[in-house]
Structure formats: structure tokens, C-alpha cells
Design an enzyme around this catalytic site. Structure first.
Site, PDB file in Angstrom:
ATOM      1  N   LYS A 148      30.060  56.586  42.136  1.00 28.12           N
ATOM      2  CA  LYS A 148      29.685  57.246  40.894  1.00 28.12           C
ATOM      3  C   LYS A 148      29.663  58.760  41.127  1.00 28.12           C
ATOM      4  O   LYS A 148      29.053  59.231  42.087  1.00 28.12           O
ATOM      5  CB  LYS A 148      28.307  56.773  40.416  1.00 28.12           C
ATOM      6  CG  LYS A 148      28.258  55.303  40.021  1.00 28.12           C
ATOM      7  CD  LYS A 148      29.096  55.032  38.790  1.00 28.12           C
ATOM      8  CE  LYS A 148      28.969  53.569  38.353  1.00 28.12           C
ATOM      9  NZ  LYS A 148      29.836  53.277  37.195  1.00 28.12           N
ATOM     10  N   THR A 149      30.303  59.509  40.252  1.00 26.71           N
ATOM     11  CA  THR A 149      30.332  60.958  40.341  1.00 26.71           C
ATOM     12  C   THR A 149      29.826  61.556  39.041  1.00 26.71           C
ATOM     13  O   THR A 149      29.588  60.832  38.065  1.00 26.71           O
ATOM     14  CB  THR A 149      31.759  61.471  40.603  1.00 26.71           C
ATOM     15  OG1 THR A 149      32.538  61.297  39.399  1.00 26.71           O
ATOM     16  CG2 THR A 149      32.426  60.706  41.738  1.00 26.71           C
ATOM     17  N   HIS A 196      37.066  48.319  43.110  1.00 22.05           N
ATOM     18  CA  HIS A 196      38.119  47.348  43.394  1.00 22.05           C
ATOM     19  C   HIS A 196      38.637  47.467  44.829  1.00 22.05           C
ATOM     20  O   HIS A 196      39.369  46.590  45.298  1.00 22.05           O
ATOM     21  CB  HIS A 196      39.308  47.568  42.449  1.00 22.05           C
ATOM     22  CG  HIS A 196      38.992  47.391  40.997  1.00 22.05           C
ATOM     23  ND1 HIS A 196      39.034  48.424  40.085  1.00 22.05           N
ATOM     24  CD2 HIS A 196      38.611  46.297  40.296  1.00 22.05           C
ATOM     25  CE1 HIS A 196      38.707  47.977  38.898  1.00 22.05           C
ATOM     26  NE2 HIS A 196      38.455  46.695  38.991  1.00 22.05           N
ATOM     27  N   GLN A 252      37.355  31.378  34.013  1.00 20.10           N
ATOM     28  CA  GLN A 252      37.651  31.781  35.384  1.00 20.10           C
ATOM     29  C   GLN A 252      37.856  30.559  36.269  1.00 20.10           C
ATOM     30  O   GLN A 252      38.725  30.563  37.154  1.00 20.10           O
ATOM     31  CB  GLN A 252      36.532  32.656  35.943  1.00 20.10           C
ATOM     32  CG  GLN A 252      36.845  33.199  37.333  1.00 20.10           C
ATOM     33  CD  GLN A 252      35.889  34.287  37.785  1.00 20.10           C
ATOM     34  OE1 GLN A 252      35.472  35.125  36.998  1.00 20.10           O
ATOM     35  NE2 GLN A 252      35.528  34.269  39.054  1.00 20.10           N
ATOM     36  N   LYS A 292      24.811  51.863  44.039  1.00 20.54           N
ATOM     37  CA  LYS A 292      26.254  51.656  43.983  1.00 20.54           C
ATOM     38  C   LYS A 292      26.980  52.936  44.367  1.00 20.54           C
ATOM     39  O   LYS A 292      26.668  54.003  43.856  1.00 20.54           O
ATOM     40  CB  LYS A 292      26.668  51.242  42.568  1.00 20.54           C
ATOM     41  CG  LYS A 292      27.286  49.872  42.488  1.00 20.54           C
ATOM     42  CD  LYS A 292      27.734  49.547  41.093  1.00 20.54           C
ATOM     43  CE  LYS A 292      28.144  48.074  41.038  1.00 20.54           C
ATOM     44  NZ  LYS A 292      28.562  47.666  39.708  1.00 20.54           N
ATOM     45  N   ARG A 320      30.562  43.445  26.185  1.00 22.26           N
ATOM     46  CA  ARG A 320      31.626  44.421  26.362  1.00 22.26           C
ATOM     47  C   ARG A 320      32.370  44.668  25.057  1.00 22.26           C
ATOM     48  O   ARG A 320      32.474  43.788  24.197  1.00 22.26           O
ATOM     49  CB  ARG A 320      32.632  43.935  27.410  1.00 22.26           C
ATOM     50  CG  ARG A 320      32.140  44.134  28.832  1.00 22.26           C
ATOM     51  CD  ARG A 320      33.198  43.697  29.815  1.00 22.26           C
ATOM     52  NE  ARG A 320      32.868  44.114  31.165  1.00 22.26           N
ATOM     53  CZ  ARG A 320      33.569  43.759  32.227  1.00 22.26           C
ATOM     54  NH1 ARG A 320      34.614  42.986  32.095  1.00 22.26           N
ATOM     55  NH2 ARG A 320      33.226  44.174  33.434  1.00 22.26           N
ATOM     56  N   THR A 345      40.015  46.300  32.331  1.00 23.55           N
ATOM     57  CA  THR A 345      39.264  46.978  31.270  1.00 23.55           C
ATOM     58  C   THR A 345      39.597  48.467  31.208  1.00 23.55           C
ATOM     59  O   THR A 345      39.111  49.171  30.335  1.00 23.55           O
ATOM     60  CB  THR A 345      37.750  46.809  31.491  1.00 23.55           C
ATOM     61  OG1 THR A 345      37.417  47.217  32.823  1.00 23.55           O
ATOM     62  CG2 THR A 345      37.345  45.344  31.308  1.00 23.55           C
ATOM     63  N   ASP A 373      29.028  39.623  43.127  1.00 20.97           N
ATOM     64  CA  ASP A 373      28.490  39.402  41.782  1.00 20.97           C
ATOM     65  C   ASP A 373      29.240  38.285  41.053  1.00 20.97           C
ATOM     66  O   ASP A 373      28.839  37.867  39.972  1.00 20.97           O
ATOM     67  CB  ASP A 373      28.525  40.699  40.966  1.00 20.97           C
ATOM     68  CG  ASP A 373      29.907  41.320  40.889  1.00 20.97           C
ATOM     69  OD1 ASP A 373      30.802  40.904  41.642  1.00 20.97           O
ATOM     70  OD2 ASP A 373      30.093  42.237  40.069  1.00 20.97           O
ATOM     71  N   HIS A 384      39.407  51.350  40.204  1.00 23.41           N
ATOM     72  CA  HIS A 384      38.459  52.334  40.719  1.00 23.41           C
ATOM     73  C   HIS A 384      37.959  51.866  42.078  1.00 23.41           C
ATOM     74  O   HIS A 384      38.386  50.822  42.585  1.00 23.41           O
ATOM     75  CB  HIS A 384      37.301  52.562  39.742  1.00 23.41           C
ATOM     76  CG  HIS A 384      36.566  51.312  39.345  1.00 23.41           C
ATOM     77  ND1 HIS A 384      35.744  50.629  40.209  1.00 23.41           N
ATOM     78  CD2 HIS A 384      36.527  50.634  38.165  1.00 23.41           C
ATOM     79  CE1 HIS A 384      35.230  49.576  39.601  1.00 23.41           C
ATOM     80  NE2 HIS A 384      35.691  49.556  38.355  1.00 23.41           N
ATOM     81  N   LYS A 436      26.208  42.993  33.377  1.00 25.17           N
ATOM     82  CA  LYS A 436      26.215  43.734  32.115  1.00 25.17           C
ATOM     83  C   LYS A 436      24.968  43.400  31.301  1.00 25.17           C
ATOM     84  O   LYS A 436      24.549  42.254  31.224  1.00 25.17           O
ATOM     85  CB  LYS A 436      27.459  43.394  31.282  1.00 25.17           C
ATOM     86  CG  LYS A 436      28.778  43.712  32.000  1.00 25.17           C
ATOM     87  CD  LYS A 436      28.975  45.207  32.147  1.00 25.17           C
ATOM     88  CE  LYS A 436      30.262  45.549  32.857  1.00 25.17           C
ATOM     89  NZ  LYS A 436      30.292  45.182  34.259  1.00 25.17           N
TER      90      LYS A 436
END
Length: 410
Positions: A233-234, A49, A174, A230, A87, A41, A195, A46, A83
Site C-alpha cells: 500500500k502506498t 498477486h 470456484q 498488508k 463489490r 477486477t 484468504d 498488483h 470484503k
């Protein structure tokens, strides 16, 4: 005798759930082909992963063959897991471009030489499926009642927009991936984030029912802080593995500043340090824990960006906190005289270079005494960044104690 790979992964903190544990232990006593899926995506991986990538590397080192499956087909649908909204639909061109960039990044972590690891795109088979044949052959084996009990579907059904039929088919897609990889490459194990548990169960069950062969699913813990938030995150968004999206210095500083209680877990999951050393570093307390954080930051940055960049980031941090001045590894942005003429307020420059997420956030930082320019605290929310403040090395903005950014006047 070498430690069993599942015992190693459990000791390092990876394992969450698995199917047929005793059978899987026996299966992994011999070289086994397994896969992990990556949803393209974006044009970079990131930190989310990174857990499955590290697990894949451990598996490969233990003699097993990884398949990194790029979701060039499933990305056209979108995984509803985690989600609350559907998306954004992506074009084939965007997806293929993202896959090409991620393919380059994967080679840093896995050995793809001589077929030791494979990189496969599920678009090769999913984009050309015949709908009626697929539904008769695969859809008939799935129970809607059972699918609706999956957490990912229940969460979406509780939202105002509900769950689209397009997303509902994701589990089938999947699961079909696993079947296709089993047929093509003898793949018997799917691994991934916790997840994905419901989707992964569908694939393993499909192979067992359709092929009458053993197949397994195994999930990893998500990268969470000690209080369940999580990680990764910044203020600028996700913590990317691409240096163009997250600089090696910012990447290093993120791990240098993790909470004391998360250090040992991160060392186990994100580095290859022996567990004896992980436990020793994790047991440090008070000011000594900073040494463990430096090791964590260096090791993770080295694995992601290479030793040279890790050393540069380490030296840049040391020079800043040691008062030795500026370094080329510190995130740097160029500004022009025209930029300053338009808006030279320090608050605006904080937003401009990413040290604050908005003008209001920047003003709050200044009011709270958390902003300095060239080591001089800024107290006026309307303070200006004038040209005379720029030296040959630029001007240094600081937000809080540990976030820095250099501006150079072009």
C-alpha cells in the site's frame, strides 16, 4: 537429489496450509498440473498477486505445469473474501479488457511455450451455465451449514448489508472451476492466497466426491509486514506491476524502504536468490542492512520490469542520495503555466503529483518540515511554486527523506 518443491516453498516462506500433506508430497514427486486463480477486477496485476506468481514460477521450474485461471466468469459475481461491502458490478466488456491486459503481464513470469503453462478464462464455461442443471448437479453436493462456517461468509454476515445470495454462490463457482480444470486438463492441485482456503477446500472436496479422484489445495502466506499489516500500500494506492500505474522508480523505492525486520522474508518470497544468500543478507544489521535492501529492490524490480528499468531506478536513487542531480528515471509530471496560474501552492503541487493524498496531508507535511523544493526546505504552507524555480531539468519536490517527484514546465 533435488529438493522437493514443497520443502523449497516452505523454506522460502510461502506455505500456509495444505490438504492431505503426505499424499500431496507423493503427488508432486511426478509432474502435476496445478492452477491459481486471478480475479480481473483491474487491468493490471498488483503486488498482492506476486506471491502466487512467484510460487507458480518455482513450481514450473520443478517440472510442474501451471494454469493461470482468469476469473472472467467469477468476476461477474465477486469474491466476498476479505470484503466488508459487495463489490462493484463490472460489465463483460470491462472484465474481458482486464483479462487481456493481465494475460500480457503473466507472460513475463511464466513460460507459456509448447504448453508448459496455460492461461484459461473461466468465463468460457461459467457464463453459459444452465442454472437448474448446475444447482442439481453441483449445488446438491454443498452443505449450507458448512458453508456458513467459512470466515469469508461470517465476516460479511456481520456487516449491516449482510451477505447477498449472489456472493454466497461464489464458493460453488470456484469449486466448479477446479472440477472443470480437472476434467479438461487433469489439474489436481489448486494453489492461492490463504484468504481463499475455504473456497479451495470446496473444490478439492467436489472432485473427490464427484469424480472419486485425488485433488489437493495448498495456500500461501499473504504478504504482510512483521507486525501484521498488508504490504504493497502506498500513498497513491496499490503497488501495481504495470509501469504506467506504478513507475519502476516508485516500485524500486518501495522495496528499498521496507522495514529492516521484513527484508529477509521479502528476499525469500519475492526473489530467486539462493536461500544461503537470503539468510546472509537478512542477518545484516544496523547500516549494513541497507545493502540488503538495495539487493531486494533491484532484484524485485528486475523481475517485474526488466534489467534495464531496474538499473535506471537504481541509478536514479543513487544520484538523488549522492547529490548528483536529476535523472530521467525519477517520476515526472508536466505542468503548464495555466496550471501554475490556477494554483501554484507547493501544497497543491504535492497533491497534483501524488506525494500527498490531500491538501490537508500536504499542509501537515510542510508544517512538519518534511517538504523541500530543489533541496530547499519549505516552511510556509502557502509557499508558491513560481516559474523562476524551474530550470531546464524542471523542479524537484521531495516529501520526507526518500520520496521525490520532478515537475517540468511545459
Amino acid at each position: 537429489m533435488a529438493q522437493h518443491i514443497l520443502d523449497l516453498l516452505r523454506e522460502r516462506g510461502f506455505l500456509a496450509q495444505m490438504t492431505f500433506e503426505d499424499e500431496l508430497y507423493k503427488q508432486l514427486e511426478t509432474p502435476t498440473t496445478f492452477y491459481v486463480g486471478f480475479d480481473p477486477t483491474a487491468d493490471s496485476l498488483h503486488i498482492g498477486h506476486y506471491i502466487p506468481i512467484m510460487a507458480m514460477a518455482h513450481m514450473q521450474r520443478a517440472g510442474h505445469r501451471p494454469i493461470a485461471l482468469m476469473g472472467g466468469g467469477t468476476a461477474m459475481i465477486g469474491d466476498p473474501s476479505g470484503k466488508t461491502d459487495m463489490r462493484r458490478m463490472m460489465t463483460v466488456e470491462t472484465i474481458d479488457n482486464n483479462v487481456a491486459h493481465i494475460r500480457e503481464q503473466m507472460a513475463r513470469f511464466l513460460d507459456f511455450s509448447e504448453g508448459k503453462a496455460l492461461l484459461v478464462n473461466n468465463g468460457d464455461w461459467l457464463r453459459h451455465l444452465n442454472f437448474i442443471e448446475f444447482m442439481r448437479d453441483i449445488g446438491a453436493l454443498f452443505s449450507v451449514n458448512k458453508m456458513l462456517t467459512a470466515d469469508c461468509y461470517k465476516a460479511r454476515m456481520a456487516t449491516d448489508n449482510g451477505l447477498s445470495f449472489l456472493e454466497f454462490t461464489y464458493m460453488l463457482m470456484q469449486s466448479y472451476d477446479f472440477l472443470e480444470l480437472f476434467k479438461r486438463y487433469g489439474c489436481r492441485l489448486q494453489m492461492g492466497g490463504n484468504d481463499q482456503w475455504s473456497n479451495m477446500l470446496g473444490g478439492a472436496d467436489l472432485i473427490r466426491r464427484k469424480e472419486r479422484e485425488s485433488a489437493f489445495a495448498c495456500t500461501f502466506q499473504l504478504l504482510l509486514t512483521h507486525d501484521g499489516r498488508k504490504m504493497g500500500k502506498t500513498e497513491k494506492g496499490a503497488l501495481w506491476l504495470d509501469p504506467a500505474k506504478t513507475s519502476p522508480y516508485d516500485f524500486y523505492q518501495y522495496w528499498r524502504n521496507v522495514d529492516d525486520q521484513d527484508v529477509e522474508k521479502c528476499l525469500g518470497l519475492l526473489t530467486f536468490l539462493p536461500m544461503e544468500e537470503v539468510r546472509r543478507l537478512g542477518a545484516l544489521r544496523d547500516s549494513q542492512i541497507n545493502e540488503a535492501k538495495k539487493v531486494l529492490a533491484y532484484e524485485v524490480t528486475r523481475l517485474v520490469h526488466g534489467e534495464e528499468e531496474a538499473l535506471r531506478a537504481q541509478e536514479a536513487a543513487a544520484s538523488l542520495f549522492g547529490g548528483a542531480g536529476l535523472s530521467g528515471s525519477i517520476p515526472t509530471t508536466e505542468v503548464t503555466a495555466e496550471d501554475l496560474a490556477r494554483d501554484a501552492r507547493v501544497s497543491s503541487m504535492l497533491v497534483f503529483c501524488g506525494l500527498a493524498s490531500s491538501n490537508s496531508a500536504a499542509r501537515r507535511l510542510i508544517q512538519g518540515g518534511g517538504v523541500s523544493v530543489n533541496d530547499e526546505k519549505v516552511t510556509d504552507v502557502n509557499a508558491l511554486l513560481t516559474a523562476d524555480l524551474f530550470s531546464a531539468d524542471g523542479v524537484m519536490l521531495r516529501s520526507g527523506k526518500k520520496k521525490f517527484h520532478r515537475l517540468i514546465l511545459k
